[in-house]
Structures are given as structure tokens and as C-alpha cells.
Write a protein that holds these residues in place. Structure first.
Motif, PDB file in Angstrom:
ATOM      1  N   TYR A 271       1.190  14.709  -1.404  1.00 30.18           N
ATOM      2  CA  TYR A 271       0.547  13.486  -0.916  1.00 30.18           C
ATOM      3  C   TYR A 271       0.119  12.597  -2.097  1.00 30.18           C
ATOM      4  O   TYR A 271       0.370  11.395  -2.124  1.00 30.18           O
ATOM      5  CB  TYR A 271      -0.673  13.857  -0.062  1.00 30.18           C
ATOM      6  N   GLU A 272      -0.506  13.218  -3.081  1.00 31.06           N
ATOM      7  CA  GLU A 272      -1.037  12.439  -4.209  1.00 31.06           C
ATOM      8  C   GLU A 272       0.077  11.791  -5.032  1.00 31.06           C
ATOM      9  O   GLU A 272      -0.006  10.627  -5.388  1.00 31.06           O
ATOM     10  CB  GLU A 272      -1.918  13.331  -5.089  1.00 31.06           C
ATOM     11  N   ASN A 275       1.626   8.765  -3.285  1.00 32.88           N
ATOM     12  CA  ASN A 275       0.818   7.546  -3.362  1.00 32.88           C
ATOM     13  C   ASN A 275       0.657   7.022  -4.789  1.00 32.88           C
ATOM     14  O   ASN A 275       0.687   5.829  -5.024  1.00 32.88           O
ATOM     15  CB  ASN A 275      -0.538   7.771  -2.687  1.00 32.88           C
ATOM     16  N   ASP A 276       0.543   7.933  -5.759  1.00 32.94           N
ATOM     17  CA  ASP A 276       0.412   7.490  -7.148  1.00 32.94           C
ATOM     18  C   ASP A 276       1.662   6.739  -7.613  1.00 32.94           C
ATOM     19  O   ASP A 276       1.578   5.784  -8.381  1.00 32.94           O
ATOM     20  CB  ASP A 276       0.251   8.686  -8.103  1.00 32.94           C
ATOM     21  N   GLY A 278       4.282   5.548  -5.644  1.00 30.27           N
ATOM     22  CA  GLY A 278       4.914   4.608  -4.700  1.00 30.27           C
ATOM     23  C   GLY A 278       6.286   5.061  -4.236  1.00 30.27           C
ATOM     24  O   GLY A 278       7.234   4.260  -4.201  1.00 30.27           O
ATOM     25  N   SER A 302      -2.530   8.167   4.511  1.00 28.09           N
ATOM     26  CA  SER A 302      -1.322   7.413   4.875  1.00 28.09           C
ATOM     27  C   SER A 302      -0.373   7.390   3.679  1.00 28.09           C
ATOM     28  O   SER A 302      -0.793   7.595   2.538  1.00 28.09           O
ATOM     29  CB  SER A 302      -1.695   5.990   5.274  1.00 28.09           C
ATOM     30  N   ILE A 303       0.893   7.152   3.968  1.00 24.97           N
ATOM     31  CA  ILE A 303       1.899   7.093   2.903  1.00 24.97           C
ATOM     32  C   ILE A 303       2.700   5.804   3.109  1.00 24.97           C
ATOM     33  O   ILE A 303       3.851   5.831   3.532  1.00 24.97           O
ATOM     34  CB  ILE A 303       2.821   8.342   2.899  1.00 24.97           C
ATOM     35  N   ASP A 304       2.060   4.675   2.777  1.00 27.72           N
ATOM     36  CA  ASP A 304       2.604   3.374   3.171  1.00 27.72           C
ATOM     37  C   ASP A 304       3.892   2.974   2.457  1.00 27.72           C
ATOM     38  O   ASP A 304       4.649   2.159   2.973  1.00 27.72           O
ATOM     39  CB  ASP A 304       1.539   2.289   2.953  1.00 27.72           C
ATOM     40  N   THR A 305       4.126   3.526   1.256  1.00 26.29           N
ATOM     41  CA  THR A 305       5.336   3.096   0.538  1.00 26.29           C
ATOM     42  C   THR A 305       6.584   3.803   1.044  1.00 26.29           C
ATOM     43  O   THR A 305       7.697   3.346   0.809  1.00 26.29           O
ATOM     44  CB  THR A 305       5.210   3.398  -0.974  1.00 26.29           C
TER      45      THR A 305
END
Ligand code: ADP
Length: 550
Positions: A271-272, A275-276, A278, A302-305
Motif C-alpha cells: 500500500y505504502e 502511494n509513495d 504513484g 485509497s490507491i488513486d493512481t
């Protein structure tokens, strides 16, 4: 006239005969996407960040180092490593200098690792420092290794006792050099990967430069995984598992930023890093994505990218595809393949004409393993080899052929394809009129009840859709009347109560009545193979003679 026909039938194209070599991928990335980043997670907290040009530099130094170590064309070099920048460099250096990269799955039993390293006659073994004690345990039994190279950030000796031990950063610590990429035939071997061998000894699949290049090319195309210079690609699937599904080749070929997540595969770590960095596209087996879903549920993340997650290796449950879409706006690309197929064979992507389908119908199509990618031919036949119709309901033995599908295993004389070149995958599947393939089962796992077949995968997918079930496995149990009947083994969520009746009722209306398992056993864990698949042969042994109790 005759002369004209003769000329025509012998007319060769007049194009350059440039061989398709793995080195051309990294050379292209160096020259055209030199500043594009590679991010490599080296431990829990640290990342190593560089770019394709810097990677190419180190790859060239590594080639020099391999030459100095006496590596000859065709020699095998083993790796026991995670997804990180050194493993990436080894991928390119070994193949580009004419050697054969042999990725070993560290999750295999020690005896299997010894067997395959000896069978491959590996000359050098590169290993991540986390495998130091494993290597020390088995080195006496590795009969062909001349040098061990430890992959670690510092150059000092790690203090382990191993003869002929070198350090990665030491051997590439030399002046910048510009070498010409060695040239050889595109049909020469470039890498070797053993199937995990759930039965019998593991078998080696020997890829060529050409097969690797074509496979990567096909993988990147828009209707396959759709990888481009705007993608941020993260193979969570290990680089020791069927070439990380070709992503470590497809990313530099397409100029994508490449993120290598190291050894941490838990939901939080994945997860990290998503997000870090993208991430826009990632790939892995269902277990990994289940951990991510659970973690995101817990923290309301959330994982928007992320646009696409490629799920394969085992069937992606429909509930998982649904969760990713509904909760996180991520489209799952369900994919199927095998080590023998480099590995990609099919991907499930909807066609424009499917836009009119209902949400549920779209979901059902996405949950199939999908359509053949260009380069892969696919048929289903009955046990006598008779072609079965593409009607979406007839089951048959799934057979494939194509330029990145193996013809014979390493050191075996007998081909594994029939006279027409078809390789029998050992999977049982349906294919519909649009070419969407759905795996029904492994041929040895399908449950034969009263002369009909029951798909263990379908039953598992339904069970896993129950909110209190974490993992499920269905095996066939001998039955006097029906020959075999399905037995469902489940790991339930420890926090909740769940009865057998509740589980069995959950199947009502979802499958034919005679498909519903005869019994449910609650277990604390289920055995897996080294590539994360359910080890059903072990469970069949364990539950041999089990008396149905309902
Ligand atoms: P192993 O070394 O574990 O056999 P492979 O990746 O070669 O690893 O395994 C290939 C097999 O995995 C396929 O023949 C099929 O049975 C199973 N498999 C792969 N992808 C899927 C999928 N999406 N759905 C169902 N089964 C799959």
C-alpha cells in the motif's frame, strides 16, 4: 512463366536481419529514456533510486565482471533474489553477455533448490544477503558453482563462511566502460526458469532472446497490459516467478518508471509503495491483492493512481475484482499463463461492444481468464483430441502454441508438444464465441461426479465471496456412488461465527444443486506451493478416506 513462379516462391524479404536480443531493450531505454527512474526497495525503510542510464552503466560493469569470472556463452548463472535493482541488473547483464539467467525460487524446499541448481549446472550463484544461511546450509551439495556473489549494499565481507565468496558491489567497482553489446543469434538461450513441480521434479523452461523480446512486446500493447512511458509499473510478482511476467522487460522497452518492491509483500508495504511512487499498474497473485484489500479496509485507504491491477497465477475471485472496482475504482486485468508460456497467454479486457452489457454481465466477463494475446493460439479438445466448440459452455483440455511457448524442457529429448505443435497446458477450460477463455480447473483437480465435471475453482470463488471466509479450497473425495464428490475446506474469519449450514446455504442458487459440496471442514491453514497456489495433492492425501459428515 515457370521461372516467374520459381522466383516468386523463393523471394525473400529484403529487410535487415537484425537479431532480437535482450540487450536491445536496455540499450533502447538508456538512449531514449535514460532519465526515467528505477526505484528499488532495499529494506523495510530504504530505497535505492537511479535511472535507466545509470542502470545500464552498472549492467556494463557487471558484464565485465562476469567475463573476468570466466563465464562463457551459454553458461548458467543462478539468482536467489527479490525484486530489486541488483536483480534487475543481473537480468540484463547475464543475458546480454550470452549467459543464461537462472532465477531460482527461494520458497522451494532446500532439496528442490539443490536439485535444480545441479540440474542447470549453474556456474555462479548470486544471492540476496537474506538468503545467507540458506546458502551456507546447502553449498556443500551444490556441485557446479564456482563462485558465490552476495548481493548487499556494502562491500565488506558479511562474515559468513563460504568458499569463493565475492561481494556484488566489489565486483562491479570499476571504471565506467563503454562496451559493445555482444551479438549472437536471437534463438540462443537467455534465461531459465523451473516450474515448481507439484508432482515429480521441477522442469526447466529455457527461454530464447527472441521469445523474451516478442513476449515483452506483446505484453506492453494497449489491449494486453497497456504499458507506456506514462505508466509507473510495479511487478509484485517475484522476478523468480516466470520472469516477473515479462514486466522487467516491458517497462524499459516502453520507457515506464519501474518500481521494484523488494521482499516485503504484506498489505501495508505494498500500500505504502503504491502511494509513495504513484503506481499506475502492478501485477501479482490473488493472495497479495487480498492482503492489500484487507489492509485498505482496515485503514480506510485509497490507491488513486492505480488504473490496473493484473491478477493471475491462480483464479482471481469475482468478489476481488468487484471490490477493487467498486471501492477503489481500479480495473482488474485478469490474466492467465504458465512458466512454459513466458508466461502470458490471455488477458480479460472487455471489447467496445460490451459497453451495453449490464454491470453484472461485465463483471462475469472480467472474471474469465480472457482472450488470447496476439502470438498465442488457443484451442480446447476432448480427451481424444477432437476440437470442442467455442460456445462458452463445453469444457475441454486447453492447448496452446506460439513463439514464446516451450517446445521441450531443458535437457529432455522428448518434445512436450503434439505433431501439430500444440502444448497441452493441463488446464481445463471453456472458450466462448468472442474467444474469452475461462479456466474450469487443473485437469487433475477437476471433480468427476457421476460422469460429469465439477469445477473446484468455481466453488472456491463462490466460497471466498462469503464475508466470513478468508480462504477456500475444494478437493474431490472418493464416493462409492458418484465416484467423487466435492469437499470444501475453509479458513474462516476468526472474529466471526460461521456454521457448516451457513456455508452450504451460500451456494444455493449460485450453482447446480449437485455441484454443492457435500461437506465443509474448517481449517486453520491451507498448504501452498512455492508459487502460492493451493497444494491440492497434499490435501487429497490428507483427506483420503474422509467420511462425508452432513
Ligand atoms: P507453477 O510453477 O506454480 O506451476 P505456473 O505459473 O507455471 O507456476 O502455473 C501455471 C498454472 O497456474 C496454469 O496452468 C493454471 O493452472 C494456473 N493459473 C495461472 N493463472 C491463472 C488464472 N488466472 N486463473 C486460474 N488459474 C491460473
Amino acid at each position: 512463366m515457370i521461372r516467374e513462379i520459381f522466383l516468386r516462391s523463393n523471394m525473400l524479404g529484403l529487410m535487415q536481419n537484425k537479431q532480437l536480443l535482450v540487450s536491445s531493450i536496455i540499450d533502447f531505454a538508456d538512449k531514449n529514456y535514460g532519465d526515467v527512474e528505477i526505484i528499488s526497495k532495499v529494506n523495510k525503510t530504504e530505497k535505492f533510486i537511479y535511472n535507466y542510464s545509470e542502470a545500464t552503466n552498472r549492467i556494463k560493469k557487471l558484464i565485465q565482471a562476469l567475463n573476468k569470472l570466466g563465464l562463457k556463452k551459454g553458461d548458467r548463472v543462478a539468482t536467489l533474489a527479490w525484486n530489486d535493482h541488483r536483480h534487475f541488473e543481473l537480468y540484463y547483464a547475464i543475458s546480454s553477455m550470452g549467459g543464461v539467467l537462472h532465477t531460482i525460487n527461494p520458497r522451494l524446499f532446500e532439496e528442490q533448490i539443490i536439485y535444480i541448481a545441479n540440474h542447470a549446472e549453474d556456474k555462479i550463484l548470486f544471492f540476496d544477503e537474506s538468503f545467507s544461511s540458506l546458502i551456507c546450509n546447502i553449498s556443500k551439495k551444490l556441485l557446479t558453482i564456482d563462485h558465490y556473489v552476495i548481493m548487499q549494499s556494502h562491500k565488506s565481507n558479511p562474515g559468513i563462511k563460504l568458499e569463493n565468496l565475492l561481494s556484488y558491489e566489489n565486483i562491479i567497482d570499476q571504471k565506467n566502460i563503454d562496451i559493445e553489446w555482444p551479438q549472437f543469434k536471437e534463438d540462443d538461450a537467455c534465461s531459465l526458469c523451473y516450474t515448481s513441480g507439484t508432482t515429480g521434479n521441477p522442469k526447466g523452461v529455457l527461454y530464447s532472446h527472441k521469445s523474451t523480446l516478442l513476449h515483452a512486446w506483446a505484453t506492453a500493447t494497449p489491449d494486453t497490459l497497456g504499458i507506456s512511458s506514462s505508466s509507473v509499473v510495479m511487478p509484485v510478482v517475484p522476478m523468480f516467478h516466470a520472469n516477473a511476467w515479462g514486466l522487467v522487460y516491458a517497462a524499459p522497452m516502453s520507457g515506464s518508471k519501474l518500481v521494484l518492491p523488494g521482499s516485503e509483500m504484506d498489505g501495508k508495504s505494498i500500500y505504502e509503495i503504491i502511494n509513495d511512487e504513484g503506481i499506475t499498474i502492478s501485477a501479482g497473485v490473488p493472495t497479495v491483492w487480498l492482503m492489500l484489500l484487507n489492509y485498505m479496509d482496515e485503514i480506510k485507504g485509497s490507491i488513486d493512481t492505480v488504473k490496473n491491477l493484473v491478477i493471475g497465477g491462480s483464479a482471481a475471485p469475482k468478489s476481488m475484482i468487484k471490490d477493487f472496482f467498486e471501492k477503489y475504482n481500479v480495473t482488474v486485468l485478469h490474466a492467465w499463463g504458465m512458466t512454459e508460456m513466458s508466461p502470458l497467454g490471455t488477458v480479460s479486457r472487455l471489447l467496445p461492444k460490451h459497453s451495453k452489457l449490464s454491470y453484472e454481465e461485465k463483471l462475469n466477463l472480467s472474471a474469465k481468464q480472457g482472450r488470447a494475446i496476439f502470438g498465442v493460439e488457443m484451442i480446447i479438445t476432448d480427451d481424444d483430441g477432437k476440437l470442442m466448440p467455442r460456445d462458452g459452455s463445453s469444457f475441454g483440455n486447453l492447448k496452446v502454441r506460439g513463439p514464446w511457448i516451450t517446445e521441450r524442457y531443458f535437457k529432455e529429448d522428448e518434445p512436450i508438444v503434439d505433431k501439430e505443435g500444440w502444448f497441452n497446458t493441463g488446464d481445463v477450460a471453456t472458450i466462448d464465441s468472442d474467444g474469452f477463455m475461462q479456466i474450469t480447473d487443473r485437469s487433475k483437480d477437476v471433480i468427476k461426479s457421476g460422469g460429469e465435471w465439477i469445477s473446484s475453482i468455481d466453488l472456491e470463488n463462490i466460497a471466498i465471496g462469503h464475508e466470513k471466509i478468508l480462504e477456500a479450497c475444494v478437493i474431490g473425495i472418493k464416493d462409492f456412488k458418484w465416484d467423487e464428490r466435492p469437499l470444501l475446506l475453509v479458513i474462516k474469519d476468526k472474529k466471526s461465527e460461521l456454521t457448516k449450514k451457513e456455508v452450504l446455504d451460500f451456494f444455493v442458487g449460485k450453482v447446480a444443486k449437485w455441484w454443492i459440496p457435500d461437506d465443509v471442514v474448517f481449517v486453520n491453514e491451507l498448504p501452498h506451493t512455492a508459487t502460492g497456489k493451493l497444494l491440492k495433492s497434499k490435501l487429497r492425501d490428507e483427506f483420503k478416506g474422509y467420511k462425508i459428515n452432513n
